[in-house]
Design a protein around this motif. Structure first.
Motif, short mmCIF file in Angstrom:
data_model
loop_
_atom_site.label_atom_id
_atom_site.label_comp_id
_atom_site.label_asym_id
_atom_site.label_seq_id
_atom_site.Cartn_x
_atom_site.Cartn_y
_atom_site.Cartn_z
N ASP A 130 0.68 -1.00 -0.22
CA ASP A 130 -0.21 0.33 -0.41
C ASP A 130 1.00 0.88 0.01
N LEU A 131 0.55 2.77 -0.92
CA LEU A 131 1.00 3.75 -0.71
C LEU A 131 0.15 4.24 0.70
N THR A 132 0.10 4.92 1.61
CA THR A 132 -0.49 5.73 2.42
C THR A 132 -0.11 7.50 2.88
N VAL A 133 -0.97 8.18 2.38
CA VAL A 133 -0.48 9.24 2.92
C VAL A 133 -0.52 9.45 4.33
N GLY A 134 -0.20 10.23 4.60
CA GLY A 134 -0.63 11.01 6.62
C GLY A 134 -1.30 12.08 6.61
N VAL A 135 -1.82 13.25 5.19
CA VAL A 135 -2.48 14.34 4.99
C VAL A 135 -3.63 13.79 4.89
N PRO A 136 -4.68 14.94 4.93
CA PRO A 136 -5.97 14.87 4.50
C PRO A 136 -6.10 14.53 3.39
N TYR A 137 -5.82 15.36 2.84
CA TYR A 137 -5.42 17.04 1.14
C TYR A 137 -5.06 15.92 0.16
N GLY A 138 -4.12 14.91 0.83
CA GLY A 138 -3.26 13.79 0.02
C GLY A 138 -4.24 12.86 -1.45
N PRO A 139 -5.83 12.75 -1.23
CA PRO A 139 -6.47 12.05 -2.04
C PRO A 139 -6.91 13.43 -3.03
N ARG A 140 -7.64 14.81 -2.41
CA ARG A 140 -8.18 15.52 -3.22
C ARG A 140 -6.54 16.20 -3.91
N LEU A 141 -5.51 16.63 -3.77
CA LEU A 141 -4.63 16.83 -4.56
C LEU A 141 -4.03 15.36 -6.41
N GLU A 142 -4.00 14.39 -5.61
CA GLU A 142 -4.36 13.13 -6.90
C GLU A 142 -5.50 13.13 -7.35
N TRP A 143 -6.64 12.71 -6.53
CA TRP A 143 -7.95 12.72 -8.05
C TRP A 143 -8.20 14.35 -8.50
N GLY A 144 -8.08 15.24 -7.83
CA GLY A 144 -8.91 16.59 -7.78
C GLY A 144 -9.90 16.72 -6.76
N ASN B 107 -10.46 22.78 -7.65
CA ASN B 107 -9.17 21.82 -7.45
C ASN B 107 -8.77 20.57 -8.80
N ALA B 108 -8.25 20.93 -9.50
CA ALA B 108 -8.21 20.19 -10.94
C ALA B 108 -6.73 18.57 -9.95
N PRO B 109 -7.10 17.18 -10.64
CA PRO B 109 -6.03 16.37 -10.50
C PRO B 109 -4.43 17.21 -10.48
N GLU B 110 -3.54 16.61 -9.18
CA GLU B 110 -2.03 16.80 -9.52
C GLU B 110 -1.72 15.25 -9.18
N PRO B 111 -1.68 14.38 -9.99
CA PRO B 111 -0.98 13.12 -9.24
C PRO B 111 -0.02 12.66 -9.13
N TYR B 112 0.09 11.78 -8.38
CA TYR B 112 1.62 11.58 -8.06
C TYR B 112 1.86 10.34 -7.45
N ALA B 113 0.27 9.50 -7.26
CA ALA B 113 0.82 8.00 -6.50
C ALA B 113 1.07 7.23 -7.93
N MET B 114 -0.57 7.95 -8.13
CA MET B 114 -1.00 6.42 -9.58
C MET B 114 0.59 6.53 -10.61
N PRO B 115 0.91 7.73 -10.89
CA PRO B 115 2.00 7.81 -11.81
C PRO B 115 3.26 6.88 -11.34
N ALA B 116 3.92 6.94 -9.66
CA ALA B 116 4.23 6.26 -9.25
C ALA B 116 4.03 4.20 -9.70
N ILE B 117 3.19 4.23 -10.29
CA ILE B 117 2.91 2.58 -9.87
C ILE B 117 3.44 2.43 -11.56
N ILE B 118 2.85 3.14 -12.62
CA ILE B 118 2.66 3.48 -13.63
C ILE B 118 3.53 3.56 -14.26
#
Length: 139
Positions: free
Chosen positions: A77-91, A104-115
């Protein structure tokens, strides 16, 4: 009863191999846990690096809260310890519980790590499978 004229049986070496295959999952669990630990670290490192290039105004707070963890022998798993983490990933569009409105538009950082690590993830899991097969006597 008389001694058999002929006998068909597995030799002890073959029986040992068969016994190992019956316990294949115990070999696989260990090897996959090792692979998942490597994958978790790889994803964490890549996601952290991605925050510095994906975000329009990176502060490092989210990057410092990203953690790759092994969730089981077949899961990382990749976890994020701040509540706004998912909002930045998905918008995020809408109003939050405090009445603030966002668009807010998405600013993906997690899915690109997997890809970007897909080939390495596949290689690590394949190596774990082959190592398990070898340990179970599959050579």
């Amino acid at each position: 009863m008389a001694d058999p004229l002929v006998n068909v049986a597995f030799d002890p070496k073959t029986l040992a191999i068969a016994e190992n295959f019956m316990h294949f999952s115990s070999f696989l669990d260990v090897e996959m846990a090792i692979a998942m630990q490597k994958i978790a670290v790889m994803l964490q490192d890549t996601a952290v690096a991605n925050t510095w290039s994906a975000f329009t105004a990176p502060t490092g707070n989210l990057a410092n809260s990203i953690l790759g963890v092994v969730a089981g022998p077949y899961e990382a798993d990749l976890t994020v310890g701040v509540p706004y983490g998912p909002r930045l990933e998905w918008g995020y569009q809408g109003t939050d519980s405090l009445g603030r409105t966002y668009n807010n538009a998405p600013e993906p950082y997690a899915m690109p790590a997997i890809i970007s690590n897909e080939a390495a993830i596949m290689q690590l899991t394949e190596e774990a499978m082959f190592t398990s097969f070898d340990k179970a006597g599959g050579k």
